[in-house]
Design an enzyme around this catalytic site. Structure first.
Site, PDB file in Angstrom:
ATOM      1  CB  VAL A  16      -8.300   3.230  -0.279  1.00 36.77           C
ATOM      2  CG1 VAL A  16      -9.156   2.489   0.746  1.00 36.77           C
ATOM      3  CG2 VAL A  16      -7.104   2.383  -0.684  1.00 36.77           C
ATOM      4  CE  LYS A 106       1.495   0.424   4.167  1.00 39.05           C
ATOM      5  NZ  LYS A 106       0.331   1.035   3.513  1.00 39.05           N
ATOM      6  N   GLY A 135      -4.355  -5.799   2.632  1.00 37.37           N
ATOM      7  CA  GLY A 135      -5.501  -5.437   1.793  1.00 37.37           C
ATOM      8  C   GLY A 135      -6.774  -6.170   2.130  1.00 37.37           C
ATOM      9  CB  ILE A 137      -5.795 -11.125   3.130  1.00 40.90           C
ATOM     10  CG1 ILE A 137      -5.272 -11.212   1.696  1.00 40.90           C
ATOM     11  CG2 ILE A 137      -5.710 -12.474   3.815  1.00 40.90           C
ATOM     12  CD1 ILE A 137      -3.794 -11.555   1.617  1.00 40.90           C
ATOM     13  CD  GLU A 191       2.491   4.642  -5.026  1.00 37.67           C
ATOM     14  OE1 GLU A 191       2.460   5.692  -5.723  1.00 37.67           O
ATOM     15  OE2 GLU A 191       1.474   4.084  -4.605  1.00 37.67           O
ATOM     16  CG  ASP A 202       3.943  -1.462   2.710  1.00 37.90           C
ATOM     17  OD1 ASP A 202       3.031  -0.632   2.859  1.00 37.90           O
ATOM     18  OD2 ASP A 202       3.723  -2.670   2.481  1.00 37.90           O
ATOM     19  CE  LYS A 206       1.169  -3.493   4.171  1.00 39.99           C
ATOM     20  NZ  LYS A 206       1.219  -3.877   2.739  1.00 39.99           N
ATOM     21  N   GLY A 305      -4.613  -2.250  -3.672  1.00 46.69           N
ATOM     22  CA  GLY A 305      -5.581  -1.826  -4.681  1.00 46.69           C
ATOM     23  C   GLY A 305      -6.813  -1.218  -4.043  1.00 46.69           C
TER      24      GLY A 305
END
Length: 429
Positions: A16, A106, A135, A137, A191, A202, A206, A305
C-alpha cells in the site's frame, strides 16, 4: 494556490505504501489543484532501508520513524505499517508534534480508536481512516458524514476479499475448503498464514469500526462475536443451494429492535440468492446499509490490494490537507449515544441445522418436540435416510441465539441423534 508545499511523512512502504508514494508523485499536479497547495513527500520510514523502491528518492528513506514524526514541519503522517505498536505511539507522537494522521490500521482503530480520537481532538488534529475498512470502497465518510442526519439500523457486509474468494470458489466449482484456500494462496489473495482472514479476525476489526460509526457508540474488537469459516463444507453449500441460498462470511452490525442496544458479529451465513450480497463474487467486498430515511444502500468494489487501498488513503490525504489549509478539522469521534453492546445470546435470526439421526420411525417427532419445548418454531424439515442412518435438516423461524443453543444441547442428549453436523445462521431475509 499556495506555493509552499504541505509535507507528508509516510510510515511504511509495502504494497500500500509504495502505491501511495507512486500516486503522490505521478498525480502531483492534480493533487495540488484539488487541494489548493502542492504536497511533498518529506520522508518514508521503513524497516529495510536497502531494499530498492522504484520512484522514491533514497534520501527520503529512514529507519527512524519516531524522528520523522517528531520533525515539527510535517503536516500529515500517513500510517500504513499496521499492527498495534509502534503504530499507536507513532500516531499519538505525530499529533503532539503538529501533524494530522491518515491511517489504514483497522486492528489499532478497532482496539484503541477512542483513545486515538481523543488524542487527535486534544491537539486539534484530524484522524482519517477510510482505507481501514473495505479498501477502495467509500464507506467510512458516507457513514459519518453523508448519513449523519439519518438513523442507521443495520450494516451487513462482506468485508474480507480472501474469504469471499474462497467461499465463492467453493460455491461455483464444488471445491472443498482446502482446495479453494490453496488456489487463493497461489493467486496472492491469501497470505501464507491466512488465520486473520479465515478465522474472522480481520472482518471483526472492521465490524467494530463500522458499528462504532453507524451507531455513535464505542465498539471495541472484544465486543464483536467472531466465528471463522474453516468448517464450512461442500455439503453446507449443497444445503444452501437447496434453499436458493449461498454462503458468505458476513460482518453484521445492528441496532436492537427497541433501539436500546447494538450488536456486532462476524460469522458465515446463508443468504438468499435474491439478496444483493449474494452476487458479490471473487475477492470483491460489498456493504449493505439499512437506515430510516435513506432506506437500503449498497457500497461495492475492490476491498484490498495496493492501488485500491492507496486510493482510499489519498482521498483522506486530500481531505486532511484541505482542512489544514482552511484551519479546520473534519468530523471526529461521535459516541454520544453510548449504547450498550449486547451479547450474541440476544440476537434473533433464522437457523439451518443439519443433524445425523437414526433412520427409524418417531425420530422427527422427537426432534420437533425438543424444538417446541425451547420455544423455537420450525419453518421447514428435510429428511433423507439410508441403511439405518439419516440426515435431518431443520430450518427455523426467527429465534434467539440463546434459545437455539439450548435446543441443540437438548438434541444432543437424544439417543436417536448421532450428532449435529452443522449449524448456520440464515441472514438477509
Amino acid at each position: 494556490m499556495r506555493t509552499r508545499p504541505l509535507k507528508v511523512a509516510l510510515l511504511g512502504c509495502g504494497v500500500v505504501g509504495s502505491e501511495v508514494a507512486r500516486i503522490m508523485t505521478t498525480h502531483a499536479d492534480d493533487l495540488a489543484a484539488r487541494i489548493g497547495a502542492p504536497v511533498e513527500l518529506a520522508g518514508v520510514a521503513v524497516r529495510r532501508p536497502t531494499k530498492v523502491r522504484a520512484g522514491i528518492d533514497p534520501a527520503l528513506i529512514t529507519t527512524d520513524a519516531t524522528a520523522l514524526v517528531k520533525r515539527g514541519d510535517i503536516d500529515v503522517v500517513v500510517e500504513v505499517i499496521g499492527g498495534i505498536e509502534p503504530a499507536r505511539t507513532l500516531i499519538t507522537t505525530a499529533f503532539e508534534h503538529g501533524a494530522s494522521v491518515v491511517s489504514a490500521n483497522k486492528a489499532l482503530l478497532a482496539q484503541d480508536g477512542a483513545a486515538l480520537h481523543a488524542a487527535a481532538e486534544e491537539q486539534g488534529k484530524d484522524l482519517y481512516y477510510e482505507a481501514a475498512v473495505a479498501g477502495a470502497i467509500p464507506l467510512i465518510r458516507p457513514l459519518r458524514e453523508s448519513l449523519a442526519g439519518d438513523k442507521i439500523n443495520r450494516v451487513m457486509g462482506i468485508v474480507n476479499g480472501t474469504t469471499n474468494f474462497i467461499l465463492d470458489k467453493m460455491d461455483s466449482t464444488g471445491a472443498g475448503y482446502q482446495e479453494a484456500l490453496d488456489e487463493a494462496t497461489a493467486l496472492g489473495y491469501a497470505e501464507a498464514d491466512p488465520t486473520a482472514d479465515v478465522e474472522g479476525f480481520d472482518a471483526a476489526a472492521k465490524a467494530a469500526i463500522l458499528a462504532g460509526i453507524a451507531f455513535h457508540t464505542r465498539v471495541r474488537l472484544d465486543d464483536v462475536y467472531r466465528e471463522g469459516m474453516i468448517e464450512v463444507t461442500a455439503s453446507d453449500f449443497a444445503s444452501a443451494k437447496a434453499m436458493d441460498c449461498t454462503i458468505k462470511l458476513l460482518a453484521i452490525c445492528e441496532r436492537a429492535a427497541d433501539g436500546g442496544s447494538v450488536t456486532a458479529r462476524v460469522h458465515p451465513a446463508m443468504i438468499p440468492l435474491s439478496h444483493p450480497l449474494a452476487s458479490v463474487r471473487g475477492a470483491y467486498n460489498a456493504v449493505f446499509v439499512e437506515s430510516d430515511a435513506a432506506g437500503q444502500l449498497m457500497f461495492y468494489g475492490p476491498g484490498a490490494g495496493g492501488a485500491p487501498t492507496a486510493s482510499a488513503v489519498l482521498g483522506d490525504l486530500v481531505a486532511v490537507c484541505r482542512n489544514k489549509l482552511s484551519g479546520s478539522t473534519g468530523p471526529g469521534d461521535s459516541a454520544y449515544a453510548q449504547l450498550p453492546v449486547s451479547s450474541l445470546d440476544e440476537v434473533v435470526t433464522r437457523y439451518h441445522i443439519s443433524l445425523d439421526v437414526a433412520d427409524k420411525p418417531g425420530v422427527l417427532a422427537q426432534v420437533a418436540t425438543v424444538f417446541a419445548e425451547h420455544g423455537v418454531s420450525i419453518d421447514t424439515v428435510r429428511q433423507q435416510g439410508k441403511d439405518g442412518e439419516a440426515s435431518l435438516v431443520v430450518v427455523t423461524h426467527r429465534a434467539s441465539d440463546a434459545s437455539l443453543n439450548g435446543t441443540v444441547e437438548a438434541l444432543r442428549s437424544l439417543d436417536t441423534v448421532r450428532g449435529v453436523a452443522s449449524i448456520m445462521r440464515v441472514e438477509g431475509e
